[in-house]
Write a protein that holds these residues in place. Sequence first.
Motif, mmCIF file in Angstrom:
data_model
loop_
_atom_site.group_PDB
_atom_site.id
_atom_site.type_symbol
_atom_site.label_atom_id
_atom_site.label_comp_id
_atom_site.label_asym_id
_atom_site.label_seq_id
_atom_site.Cartn_x
_atom_site.Cartn_y
_atom_site.Cartn_z
ATOM 1 N N ASP A 54 0.830 -1.218 0.000
ATOM 2 C CA ASP A 54 0.000 0.000 0.000
ATOM 3 C C ASP A 54 0.862 1.266 0.000
ATOM 4 N N HIS A 55 2.166 1.110 -0.205
ATOM 5 C CA HIS A 55 3.056 2.276 -0.350
ATOM 6 C C HIS A 55 3.597 2.343 -1.777
ATOM 7 N N GLN A 56 2.664 2.416 -2.736
ATOM 8 C CA GLN A 56 3.075 2.393 -4.136
ATOM 9 C C GLN A 56 3.904 3.627 -4.524
ATOM 10 N N LYS A 57 3.692 4.735 -3.822
ATOM 11 C CA LYS A 57 4.480 5.933 -4.170
ATOM 12 C C LYS A 57 5.961 5.653 -3.950
ATOM 13 N N ILE A 58 6.265 4.954 -2.838
ATOM 14 C CA ILE A 58 7.676 4.620 -2.580
ATOM 15 C C ILE A 58 8.160 3.631 -3.638
ATOM 16 N N LYS A 59 7.297 2.687 -4.007
ATOM 17 C CA LYS A 59 7.686 1.673 -4.995
ATOM 18 C C LYS A 59 7.961 2.289 -6.375
ATOM 19 N N ASN B 277 9.705 0.971 11.501
ATOM 20 C CA ASN B 277 8.788 1.136 10.368
ATOM 21 C C ASN B 277 8.290 -0.201 9.815
ATOM 22 N N VAL B 278 9.100 -1.258 9.963
ATOM 23 C CA VAL B 278 8.622 -2.572 9.504
ATOM 24 C C VAL B 278 7.454 -3.013 10.383
ATOM 25 N N SER B 279 7.583 -2.787 11.676
ATOM 26 C CA SER B 279 6.493 -3.117 12.595
ATOM 27 C C SER B 279 5.218 -2.346 12.214
ATOM 28 N N MET B 280 5.381 -1.099 11.814
ATOM 29 C CA MET B 280 4.211 -0.308 11.393
ATOM 30 C C MET B 280 3.596 -0.872 10.118
ATOM 31 N N ASP B 281 4.447 -1.259 9.164
ATOM 32 C CA ASP B 281 3.935 -1.839 7.906
ATOM 33 C C ASP B 281 3.098 -3.077 8.200
ATOM 34 N N ILE B 282 3.660 -3.953 9.033
ATOM 35 C CA ILE B 282 2.982 -5.219 9.333
ATOM 36 C C ILE B 282 1.660 -4.956 10.056
ATOM 37 N N ALA C 293 9.643 8.447 23.489
ATOM 38 C CA ALA C 293 10.654 9.276 22.834
ATOM 39 C C ALA C 293 11.625 8.444 22.007
ATOM 40 N N GLN C 294 11.648 7.124 22.263
ATOM 41 C CA GLN C 294 12.666 6.296 21.587
ATOM 42 C C GLN C 294 12.070 5.366 20.529
ATOM 43 N N VAL C 295 10.793 5.561 20.185
ATOM 44 C CA VAL C 295 10.237 4.720 19.118
ATOM 45 C C VAL C 295 11.008 5.005 17.831
ATOM 46 N N SER D 211 5.038 9.806 10.008
ATOM 47 C CA SER D 211 4.009 9.552 8.996
ATOM 48 C C SER D 211 3.452 8.132 9.118
ATOM 49 N N GLU D 212 4.295 7.201 9.558
ATOM 50 C CA GLU D 212 3.868 5.800 9.637
ATOM 51 C C GLU D 212 2.867 5.574 10.765
ATOM 52 N N ILE D 213 3.113 6.168 11.922
ATOM 53 C CA ILE D 213 2.180 5.966 13.035
ATOM 54 C C ILE D 213 0.874 6.721 12.751
ATOM 55 N N GLY E 186 24.808 -1.754 7.948
ATOM 56 C CA GLY E 186 23.774 -2.303 8.828
ATOM 57 C C GLY E 186 22.407 -1.879 8.333
ATOM 58 N N PRO E 187 21.347 -2.597 8.798
ATOM 59 C CA PRO E 187 20.016 -2.406 8.216
ATOM 60 C C PRO E 187 19.257 -1.199 8.772
ATOM 61 N N THR E 188 19.738 -0.019 8.449
ATOM 62 C CA THR E 188 19.022 1.180 8.876
ATOM 63 C C THR E 188 18.930 2.184 7.734
ATOM 64 N N GLY E 189 17.895 2.988 7.791
ATOM 65 C CA GLY E 189 17.746 4.087 6.833
ATOM 66 C C GLY E 189 16.718 3.773 5.774
HETATM 67 P P1 NAP Z 1 14.419 -0.646 13.264
HETATM 68 O O1 NAP Z 1 14.023 0.676 12.762
HETATM 69 O O2 NAP Z 1 15.843 -0.828 13.681
HETATM 70 O O3 NAP Z 1 13.458 -1.033 14.472
HETATM 71 C C1 NAP Z 1 13.676 -2.194 15.232
HETATM 72 C C2 NAP Z 1 12.827 -2.133 16.492
HETATM 73 O O4 NAP Z 1 13.019 -3.352 17.206
HETATM 74 C C3 NAP Z 1 13.228 -1.021 17.458
HETATM 75 O O5 NAP Z 1 12.082 -0.534 18.066
HETATM 76 C C4 NAP Z 1 14.108 -1.757 18.484
HETATM 77 O O6 NAP Z 1 14.140 -1.148 19.747
HETATM 78 C C5 NAP Z 1 13.370 -3.066 18.556
HETATM 79 N N1 NAP Z 1 14.186 -4.145 19.107
HETATM 80 C C6 NAP Z 1 15.400 -4.559 18.702
HETATM 81 N N2 NAP Z 1 15.811 -5.615 19.444
HETATM 82 C C7 NAP Z 1 14.824 -5.850 20.335
HETATM 83 C C8 NAP Z 1 14.649 -6.793 21.373
HETATM 84 N N3 NAP Z 1 15.572 -7.716 21.628
HETATM 85 N N4 NAP Z 1 13.509 -6.759 22.103
HETATM 86 C C9 NAP Z 1 12.568 -5.833 21.849
HETATM 87 N N5 NAP Z 1 12.669 -4.901 20.882
HETATM 88 C C10 NAP Z 1 13.785 -4.916 20.132
HETATM 89 O O7 NAP Z 1 14.200 -1.807 12.174
HETATM 90 P P2 NAP Z 1 13.043 -2.073 11.097
HETATM 91 O O8 NAP Z 1 11.723 -1.661 11.557
HETATM 92 O O9 NAP Z 1 13.281 -3.481 10.697
HETATM 93 O O10 NAP Z 1 13.438 -1.135 9.884
HETATM 94 C C11 NAP Z 1 14.695 -1.244 9.223
HETATM 95 C C12 NAP Z 1 14.959 0.021 8.404
HETATM 96 O O11 NAP Z 1 14.076 0.063 7.282
HETATM 97 C C13 NAP Z 1 14.694 1.300 9.195
HETATM 98 O O12 NAP Z 1 15.656 2.251 8.891
HETATM 99 C C14 NAP Z 1 13.327 1.730 8.717
HETATM 100 O O13 NAP Z 1 13.079 3.108 8.836
HETATM 101 C C15 NAP Z 1 13.375 1.293 7.259
HETATM 102 N N6 NAP Z 1 11.986 1.109 6.744
HETATM 103 C C16 NAP Z 1 11.323 2.184 6.289
HETATM 104 C C17 NAP Z 1 10.008 2.081 5.867
HETATM 105 C C18 NAP Z 1 9.260 3.292 5.362
HETATM 106 O O14 NAP Z 1 9.840 4.309 5.147
HETATM 107 N N7 NAP Z 1 7.963 3.211 5.190
HETATM 108 C C19 NAP Z 1 9.359 0.859 5.930
HETATM 109 C C20 NAP Z 1 10.054 -0.242 6.418
HETATM 110 C C21 NAP Z 1 11.372 -0.099 6.834
HETATM 111 P P3 NAP Z 1 15.395 -0.238 20.205
HETATM 112 O O15 NAP Z 1 15.234 1.064 19.525
HETATM 113 O O16 NAP Z 1 15.245 -0.174 21.679
HETATM 114 O O17 NAP Z 1 16.643 -0.988 19.765
#
Ligand code: NAP
Length: 466
Positions: free
Chosen positions: A61-66, A163-168, A209-211, A216-218, A379-382
Amino acid sequence: MSKVLLGSAERPLRVAIVGGGPSAFYTAENLFNRADVVADVHMIERLPTPHGLVRSGVAPDHQKIKNVTRVYERIADHPHFRFFGNITVGKHVAAAELAERYDAVIYAVGANADRRLGIPGEDLPGSWSATEFVGWYNGDPAYQDRDFDLSAVDSVVVIGVGNVSMDITRILVSETSRLEGTDITDEALDILRKRGVKHVRVIGRRGAAQVKFSPSEIREIGNLENVDLIIAPKQARLDALSKAWVDGHKDRNVRKNVDYLLGRAEAGPEGGHRQVRLTLLRSPIELIEKDGRLAGVRLEKNVLRLDEGPEPKPRGTGEFEDVPCQVLIRSVGYRGEPLPGVPFDRRRNVIPNDTGRVVDPETREVIPGLYAVGWIKRGPTGLVGANKADAIETVGALVEDLVGRPAPDDSTTVEDLADWLAENSPDVVNLERWRRIDAIEREQGEARGKVRHKFIRVQDMLDVSR
Ligand code: NAP
């Protein structure tokens, strides 16, 4: 020694990029855009389809990104670009063989596995990994045989607040009418039509504060039709440590998330028929079993502490609560995996590198001609776009190392390399074949009122594109 220089028009640089996702395409683009280098790029991808996580990770449902794939297709049009799909490095060709034949090999293989929780019960039936679930609804052939039945499921727990958690979560609670015109697979849509899911509880181990999700996702979840986003006011309020941390934080998204969550907490539920409840400051300790499958999760309440570094960290209080659920999805991040014959840092799960130059994990000495880019580098961020700057850095290192050096006296041509790759694949998919797959998927999608109807089996992709 020849006077011909590497990276010149007479002897373009021969670059193999392993992987076909965003970082691979931005790397190719950067090589083509630079005025100081001429390069032939061979992109080697294990699937018959390119685009990596934009195809199989970004939510349907995020076709704009696709739509960013249009940019990738333009890059692929470059006369010096060749695509070699359906070739697995480490299986069909060895890393050492690539290193021998190409001036540079750039690994852009991403992070395909899931991070583990490392707690008892993690592998119980009903405990699913986000990587697999996302790959499944997005048509990744690797996950099409998984059983993700949701018909007898009322409550799901999602661990992690990225954000993956939000997608799911969004996919689990969305009305199927939101998804029908997308490229979600028919199988996934069918499961969602029959789902019993009414409650999704999303668990974060730290505070509001640490989510990690984007504002936009929430908000998107908060705005879903027939869905209540619930957070207890007590949980949305910040402790003194987080207040100070937010005040000193440069990222405006942190403040936006905190304000939004506070607002939602005060607003309370609105009577939607599905609920998403955000529960913070809780860590999963153990998955609870009943009759051989998942029945719930034990959580420990946390407080935040500053130990090492500037980030508030969760610390268990010894107080526990059990949350019943029939399915738990572990969405705690992706994890890079080693490739046979390529250096790997087992602690960080990346290819060890210095600004993109692959180094020996022990000595940190640079290994000439090997580079890394994207998630396997950092690493898997960004977000997707973060790979642009990353690619610029890796290409910068490569150009500095190689361009303008005398070309080796070799008789092989770039055509010979292409032939060698093709000979080593069981059935190589070139750009033309991929575009046939793409065109058929779009046509079949159009006939069904969808943007795309994906092939979910590799054999079908090979058959239709031949
Ligand atoms: P993420 O952003 O690194 O989030 C992982 C989450 O898991 C964090 O809340 C983390 O908490 C938590 N976590 C890690 N280990 C844990 C544990 N042992 N017990 C409980 N919680 C734990 O990873 P992601 O959601 O897989 O996303 C990966 C990247 O893809 C991100 O940069 C994301 O923004 C990007 N992405 C973007 C979009 C979009 O733009 N729509 C969609 C999907 C993914 P802590 O912070 O405490 O470590």
